[in-house]
Every structure is written in C-alpha cells, then in structure tokens.
Design a protein around this motif. Sequence first.
Motif, mmCIF file in Angstrom:
data_model
loop_
_atom_site.group_PDB
_atom_site.id
_atom_site.type_symbol
_atom_site.label_atom_id
_atom_site.label_comp_id
_atom_site.label_asym_id
_atom_site.label_seq_id
_atom_site.Cartn_x
_atom_site.Cartn_y
_atom_site.Cartn_z
ATOM 1 N N GLU A 1 0.828 -1.210 0.000
ATOM 2 C CA GLU A 1 0.000 0.000 0.000
ATOM 3 C C GLU A 1 0.862 1.260 0.000
ATOM 4 O O GLU A 1 0.584 2.223 -0.731
ATOM 5 C CB GLU A 1 -0.930 -0.011 1.217
ATOM 6 N N GLN A 2 1.915 1.253 0.812
ATOM 7 C CA GLN A 2 2.793 2.419 0.883
ATOM 8 C C GLN A 2 3.558 2.609 -0.426
ATOM 9 O O GLN A 2 3.716 3.737 -0.907
ATOM 10 C CB GLN A 2 3.766 2.259 2.050
ATOM 11 N N ARG B 1 2.719 1.672 -3.474
ATOM 12 C CA ARG B 1 1.855 2.115 -4.569
ATOM 13 C C ARG B 1 1.398 3.561 -4.381
ATOM 14 O O ARG B 1 1.130 4.263 -5.354
ATOM 15 C CB ARG B 1 0.658 1.183 -4.693
ATOM 16 N N SER B 2 1.316 3.997 -3.123
ATOM 17 C CA SER B 2 0.914 5.385 -2.882
ATOM 18 C C SER B 2 2.031 6.359 -3.236
ATOM 19 O O SER B 2 1.771 7.515 -3.590
ATOM 20 C CB SER B 2 0.512 5.574 -1.416
ATOM 21 N N THR B 3 3.279 5.898 -3.152
ATOM 22 C CA THR B 3 4.414 6.780 -3.443
ATOM 23 C C THR B 3 5.001 6.559 -4.839
ATOM 24 O O THR B 3 5.507 7.493 -5.456
ATOM 25 C CB THR B 3 5.537 6.573 -2.406
ATOM 26 N N LYS B 4 4.924 5.320 -5.334
ATOM 27 C CA LYS B 4 5.547 4.993 -6.620
ATOM 28 C C LYS B 4 4.545 4.779 -7.748
ATOM 29 O O LYS B 4 4.933 4.556 -8.892
ATOM 30 C CB LYS B 4 6.426 3.751 -6.465
ATOM 31 N N GLY B 5 3.269 4.808 -7.398
ATOM 32 C CA GLY B 5 2.253 4.683 -8.429
ATOM 33 C C GLY B 5 1.720 3.268 -8.578
ATOM 34 O O GLY B 5 2.301 2.306 -8.058
ATOM 35 N N PRO B 6 0.613 3.115 -9.302
ATOM 36 C CA PRO B 6 -0.047 1.808 -9.438
ATOM 37 C C PRO B 6 0.746 0.782 -10.236
ATOM 38 O O PRO B 6 0.423 -0.407 -10.204
ATOM 39 C CB PRO B 6 -1.364 2.163 -10.151
ATOM 40 N N TRP C 1 3.808 -0.008 -9.695
ATOM 41 C CA TRP C 1 4.847 -0.623 -8.860
ATOM 42 C C TRP C 1 4.631 -2.130 -8.781
ATOM 43 O O TRP C 1 3.500 -2.607 -8.717
ATOM 44 C CB TRP C 1 4.794 -0.029 -7.455
#
Length: 242
Positions: free
Chosen positions: A213-214, A216-221, A223
């Motif tokens: 979750e972390q 994908r929130s910072t590196k995008g979907p 990841w």
Amino acid sequence: MAFHGQKAFEYQAVHSELPEIARAALVSSGNAYLSHYTHVHQSEVAQGRDLTLQNFLSYFGIRPGAPVHKIENRMTSLLNDFGISIITDIPYELEIFKRIAFEKRNDPKILIEHDARVCTYIKGNDDKGYVLATWDKIMIDIVEGLSRVYADNPARVIDFLSIANGINDDDDVNYDMLTSLIHMDERKSAALASAIEKLKTAEQGYQVRILAEQARSTKGPDWELTAEDIYPLLDAESESTA
C-alpha cells in the motif's frame, strides 16, 4: 500430494493477510495447491465469482484434522473418476533419490521416494514420449533434458499445447522462441513466490500488505512486488527467533 495439501492448509493464515499482488504471485509457487488455486481463483474472479483457499482445499479432502490416508483416499477417488490410474511399487534409481533428497532435506522420505520413482520411470521409458505436468521444479530439472520428454508446470503445459495446436506443420515457426516466450520471467516470478511462501505468520502477511500500500501510494499503481521486498521480513523473523 497430501503433504503439499497440508502445507497449503497451514499457510491459510498468512494467505488471508496478503495483498492481492502477493497472492497473485503464488501462481508460480512450488506448492501445487497454492499454484493451482491462484490460477483457478484468477479465472473465477474474471467471471465475477469467488473461491476461497479453504473451499478449494476442502474439495480435495484437506480439512482441519484430516489424516493423511483420508486425503490420499480422496485423491485416489478423484483420479478414478477421470479414468486416471496410479502406478505403485516401482523401483527407483539410488542416484536420483539422493539428488532429490539433497534438494528436499526437510521433506518426508515417503515423498522423496515417490518423486524418485516417477523420475526413474520416465527416464527408463523416455522412448515412449511423455509430458510431465508438475509444479515440482526439482523433478522438472531431473527429466527435462531427456529426449521425447516435455516437463513443465501444468499451466505452461496447457499454454504450450494450446499454442502448438494452432500452428500448422508448414509454418515457419521457431519453437525455441515459442518456449522462451512461455518461460519469460519464470525465474523472477518463481523467486518471488518462493519468498512469499517462506512467510510464517499472519503478521508477516499483513506487513507485506502495508508495504504494498505504501509503495503504490508513493511509486504509483505500476509498482511491482519483488522477492527483494520480502527478504527483509524473513530476515527480521529469523533475528527475532534467534
């Protein structure tokens, strides 16, 4: 097969906490039940249905407290329903047994003997031509070099035969390229699945969920989860139990 089923049953607590990206990676698992369940589950979801790991295992007689012999009886019954016979009491080569035993140090002797018998039988009868569909990478390594033997996991065997069936004999097709496409990223996906299978607790599964979750929130979907993301969790568990 019963042993692998019990291992999959014990893994349910971890599996329930994993994020979908980690569960999907188990299609490359060395455990037949986890791999096949993942493959079937993806198909079920695509059709708007759901199938839990518990219900999947229950179909094969793998339930809480079920003894091995009852699971094996259920397996035999299912095979008989499809007209599949079981070959028993065949000898095995000692060298093949030793090789498998070395790779599967933690497996019961009866399973190692079973694998050795299958590999010995195929090796001694390879002139007949065999397709060996198994999730066991060690068995594949032993027999895949034999002439007239095609060994791979069931999903890729189906893919390969489906593709090959649609090609005419006179087509200019590079079959080496065909198999390379099917095996693309196999080592990478197998390494990830192996790492995920080593998770021992539901807490570790939850940690993977938080990590995903972390990320994908910072590196995008786009990841992607890798084995390298899992290793620190395994190292932390080893340190805490040391």
